[in-house]
Design a protein around this motif. Structure first.
Motif, PDB file in Angstrom:
ATOM      1  N   GLU A   1      37.297  36.114  40.171  1.00 12.02           N
ATOM      2  CA  GLU A   1      36.416  36.379  39.031  1.00 12.02           C
ATOM      3  C   GLU A   1      36.920  35.789  37.724  1.00 12.02           C
ATOM      4  OE1 GLU A   1      35.775  40.592  38.833  1.00 12.02           O
ATOM      5  OE2 GLU A   1      34.445  40.591  40.561  1.00 12.02           O
ATOM      6  N   CYS A   2      38.229  35.760  37.503  1.00  8.42           N
ATOM      7  CA  CYS A   2      38.755  35.279  36.226  1.00  8.42           C
ATOM      8  C   CYS A   2      39.012  33.774  36.228  1.00  8.42           C
ATOM      9  CB  CYS A   2      40.025  36.034  35.837  1.00  8.42           C
ATOM     10  SG  CYS A   2      41.473  35.615  36.824  1.00  8.42           S
ATOM     11  N   GLY A   3      38.773  33.124  37.344  1.00  4.47           N
ATOM     12  CA  GLY A   3      38.932  31.679  37.399  1.00  4.47           C
ATOM     13  C   GLY A   3      40.370  31.195  37.445  1.00  4.47           C
ATOM     14  N   GLY A   4      41.281  32.075  37.769  1.00  5.26           N
ATOM     15  CA  GLY A   4      42.667  31.656  37.920  1.00  5.26           C
ATOM     16  C   GLY A   4      43.575  31.993  36.768  1.00  5.26           C
TER      17      GLY A   4
ATOM     18  N   ALA B   1      45.033  34.952  36.245  1.00  3.17           N
ATOM     19  CA  ALA B   1      45.883  36.109  36.585  1.00  3.17           C
ATOM     20  C   ALA B   1      45.485  37.355  35.811  1.00  3.17           C
ATOM     21  CB  ALA B   1      47.359  35.785  36.376  1.00  3.17           C
ATOM     22  N   SER B   2      44.171  37.556  35.672  1.00  2.00           N
ATOM     23  CA  SER B   2      43.727  38.723  34.901  1.00  2.00           C
ATOM     24  C   SER B   2      42.685  39.573  35.625  1.00  2.00           C
ATOM     25  CB  SER B   2      43.179  38.276  33.542  1.00  2.00           C
ATOM     26  OG  SER B   2      42.068  37.437  33.704  1.00  2.00           O
ATOM     27  N   CYS B   3      42.500  39.363  36.937  1.00  2.94           N
ATOM     28  CA  CYS B   3      41.510  40.190  37.625  1.00  2.94           C
ATOM     29  C   CYS B   3      41.972  40.693  38.994  1.00  2.94           C
ATOM     30  CB  CYS B   3      40.183  39.445  37.771  1.00  2.94           C
ATOM     31  SG  CYS B   3      40.217  38.084  38.971  1.00  2.94           S
ATOM     32  N   ALA B   4      42.910  40.034  39.622  1.00  2.00           N
ATOM     33  CA  ALA B   4      43.468  40.420  40.929  1.00  2.00           C
ATOM     34  C   ALA B   4      42.455  40.349  42.073  1.00  2.00           C
ATOM     35  CB  ALA B   4      44.116  41.792  40.858  1.00  2.00           C
ATOM     36  N   THR B   5      41.377  39.575  41.904  1.00  2.00           N
ATOM     37  CA  THR B   5      40.383  39.434  42.970  1.00  2.00           C
ATOM     38  C   THR B   5      40.689  38.260  43.903  1.00  2.00           C
ATOM     39  OG1 THR B   5      38.890  38.139  41.575  1.00  2.00           O
ATOM     40  CG2 THR B   5      38.538  40.533  41.647  1.00  2.00           C
ATOM     41  N   CYS B   6      41.890  37.738  43.797  1.00  2.00           N
ATOM     42  CA  CYS B   6      42.332  36.676  44.708  1.00  2.00           C
ATOM     43  C   CYS B   6      43.623  37.089  45.400  1.00  2.00           C
ATOM     44  CB  CYS B   6      42.493  35.349  43.977  1.00  2.00           C
ATOM     45  SG  CYS B   6      43.840  35.337  42.756  1.00  2.00           S
ATOM     46  N   HIS B   7      43.830  38.393  45.507  1.00  2.00           N
ATOM     47  CA  HIS B   7      45.028  38.983  46.101  1.00  2.00           C
ATOM     48  C   HIS B   7      45.151  38.571  47.569  1.00  2.00           C
ATOM     49  CE1 HIS B   7      47.007  43.001  47.533  1.00  2.00           C
ATOM     50  NE2 HIS B   7      47.941  42.088  47.300  1.00  2.00           N
TER      51      HIS B   7
ATOM     52  N   ARG C   1      51.876  45.116  48.618  1.00  2.00           N
ATOM     53  CA  ARG C   1      52.974  45.020  49.586  1.00  2.00           C
ATOM     54  C   ARG C   1      54.057  44.105  49.021  1.00  2.00           C
ATOM     55  NH1 ARG C   1      49.381  43.919  55.024  1.00  2.00           N
ATOM     56  NH2 ARG C   1      48.204  45.878  54.960  1.00  2.00           N
ATOM     57  N   PRO C   2      55.227  44.093  49.643  1.00  2.00           N
ATOM     58  CA  PRO C   2      56.297  43.215  49.154  1.00  2.00           C
ATOM     59  C   PRO C   2      55.913  41.730  49.131  1.00  2.00           C
ATOM     60  CG  PRO C   2      57.210  44.849  50.643  1.00  2.00           C
ATOM     61  CD  PRO C   2      55.710  44.989  50.702  1.00  2.00           C
ATOM     62  N   THR C   3      54.983  41.327  49.985  1.00  2.00           N
ATOM     63  CA  THR C   3      54.568  39.918  50.027  1.00  2.00           C
ATOM     64  C   THR C   3      53.244  39.677  49.307  1.00  2.00           C
ATOM     65  OG1 THR C   3      53.475  40.188  52.168  1.00  2.00           O
ATOM     66  CG2 THR C   3      55.806  39.491  52.196  1.00  2.00           C
ATOM     67  N   SER C   4      52.782  40.622  48.518  1.00  2.00           N
ATOM     68  CA  SER C   4      51.543  40.454  47.751  1.00  2.00           C
ATOM     69  C   SER C   4      51.714  39.365  46.705  1.00  2.00           C
ATOM     70  CB  SER C   4      51.154  41.753  47.038  1.00  2.00           C
ATOM     71  OG  SER C   4      50.646  42.698  47.936  1.00  2.00           O
ATOM     72  N   ARG C   5      50.697  38.527  46.598  1.00  2.00           N
ATOM     73  CA  ARG C   5      50.652  37.496  45.558  1.00  2.00           C
ATOM     74  C   ARG C   5      49.209  37.331  45.136  1.00  2.00           C
ATOM     75  NH1 ARG C   5      54.741  33.736  44.686  1.00  2.00           N
ATOM     76  NH2 ARG C   5      53.491  33.456  42.802  1.00  2.00           N
ATOM     77  N   LEU C   6      49.007  36.830  43.922  1.00  2.00           N
ATOM     78  CA  LEU C   6      47.684  36.391  43.487  1.00  2.00           C
ATOM     79  C   LEU C   6      47.603  34.918  43.878  1.00  2.00           C
ATOM     80  CD1 LEU C   6      47.408  37.995  39.941  1.00  2.00           C
ATOM     81  CD2 LEU C   6      46.591  38.897  42.132  1.00  2.00           C
ATOM     82  N   SER C   7      46.591  34.578  44.650  1.00  2.00           N
ATOM     83  CA  SER C   7      46.517  33.196  45.143  1.00  2.00           C
ATOM     84  C   SER C   7      46.317  32.194  44.019  1.00  2.00           C
ATOM     85  CB  SER C   7      45.435  33.060  46.216  1.00  2.00           C
ATOM     86  OG  SER C   7      44.159  33.365  45.715  1.00  2.00           O
TER      87      SER C   7
ATOM     88  N   VAL D   1      46.237  25.233  43.356  1.00  2.00           N
ATOM     89  CA  VAL D   1      46.640  26.598  43.687  1.00  2.00           C
ATOM     90  C   VAL D   1      45.837  27.085  44.887  1.00  2.00           C
ATOM     91  CG1 VAL D   1      47.498  27.228  41.396  1.00  2.00           C
ATOM     92  CG2 VAL D   1      45.090  27.599  41.950  1.00  2.00           C
ATOM     93  N   LEU D   2      46.388  28.047  45.597  1.00  2.00           N
ATOM     94  CA  LEU D   2      45.734  28.577  46.802  1.00  2.00           C
ATOM     95  C   LEU D   2      44.310  29.051  46.517  1.00  2.00           C
ATOM     96  CD1 LEU D   2      48.499  30.768  48.487  1.00  2.00           C
ATOM     97  CD2 LEU D   2      47.664  28.534  49.214  1.00  2.00           C
ATOM     98  N   MET D   3      44.111  29.696  45.396  1.00  2.00           N
ATOM     99  CA  MET D   3      42.792  30.221  45.053  1.00  2.00           C
ATOM    100  C   MET D   3      41.756  29.109  45.000  1.00  2.00           C
ATOM    101  SD  MET D   3      40.522  30.493  42.209  1.00  2.00           S
ATOM    102  CE  MET D   3      41.570  30.132  40.843  1.00  2.00           C
ATOM    103  N   ARG D   4      42.087  27.986  44.381  1.00  2.00           N
ATOM    104  CA  ARG D   4      41.154  26.851  44.300  1.00  2.00           C
ATOM    105  C   ARG D   4      40.827  26.319  45.687  1.00  2.00           C
ATOM    106  NH1 ARG D   4      38.451  27.347  40.375  1.00  2.00           N
ATOM    107  NH2 ARG D   4      39.544  27.428  38.445  1.00  2.00           N
ATOM    108  N   ALA D   5      41.830  26.216  46.531  1.00  2.00           N
ATOM    109  CA  ALA D   5      41.610  25.738  47.896  1.00  2.00           C
ATOM    110  C   ALA D   5      40.673  26.683  48.641  1.00  2.00           C
ATOM    111  CB  ALA D   5      42.937  25.602  48.632  1.00  2.00           C
TER     112      ALA D   5
END
Length: 107
Positions: free
Chosen positions: A39-42, A44-50, A80-86, A23-27
């Motif tokens: 913070e949550c390690g992936g 989808a419970s903290c939104a700190t990888c937005h 935004r419309p293109t917001s994602r959690l990495s 996943v993008l966050m790990r990269a």
């Protein structure tokens, strides 16, 4: 291996090689990209990888699932419309060259 470009608010770009299936966050975390705290390690419970997916790639990445969609309402930065959690965007060969923008509030 696909290359993902993380763009910081000042325009600085970090090109990162990512394994397909990760996943993008790990990269980002593995390569020390500023602004991806995860913070949550992936989970989808903290939104700190937005991130904001670049408009050119939003169709390839696709929309968030229901859990991610709900969590995006709690990001520190504007949604935004293109917001994602990495942590929810899986890298694939089709995403080679993907550009994601890191919100200023996270850096």
């Amino acid at each position: 291996m696909p290359i993902v470009i993380f763009e910081l608010p000042d325009g600085t770009q970090r090109k990162v090689t990512a394994d397909s299936g990760t996943v993008l966050m790990r990269a980002a975390v593995s390569n020390g990209v500023d602004g991806i705290v995860a913070e949550c390690g992936g989970n989808a419970s903290c939104a700190t990888c937005h991130v904001y997916v670049d408009d050119r790639h939003s169709d390839l990445v696709g929309p968030p699932n229901d859990v991610e969609d709900e969590m995006l309402d709690f990001t520190a930065a504007e949604r935004r419309p293109t917001s994602r959690l990495s942590c929810q965007v899986q890298v694939s060969d089709a995403l080679d060259g993907l550009v994601v923008h890191i919100p200023e509030e996270q850096v």
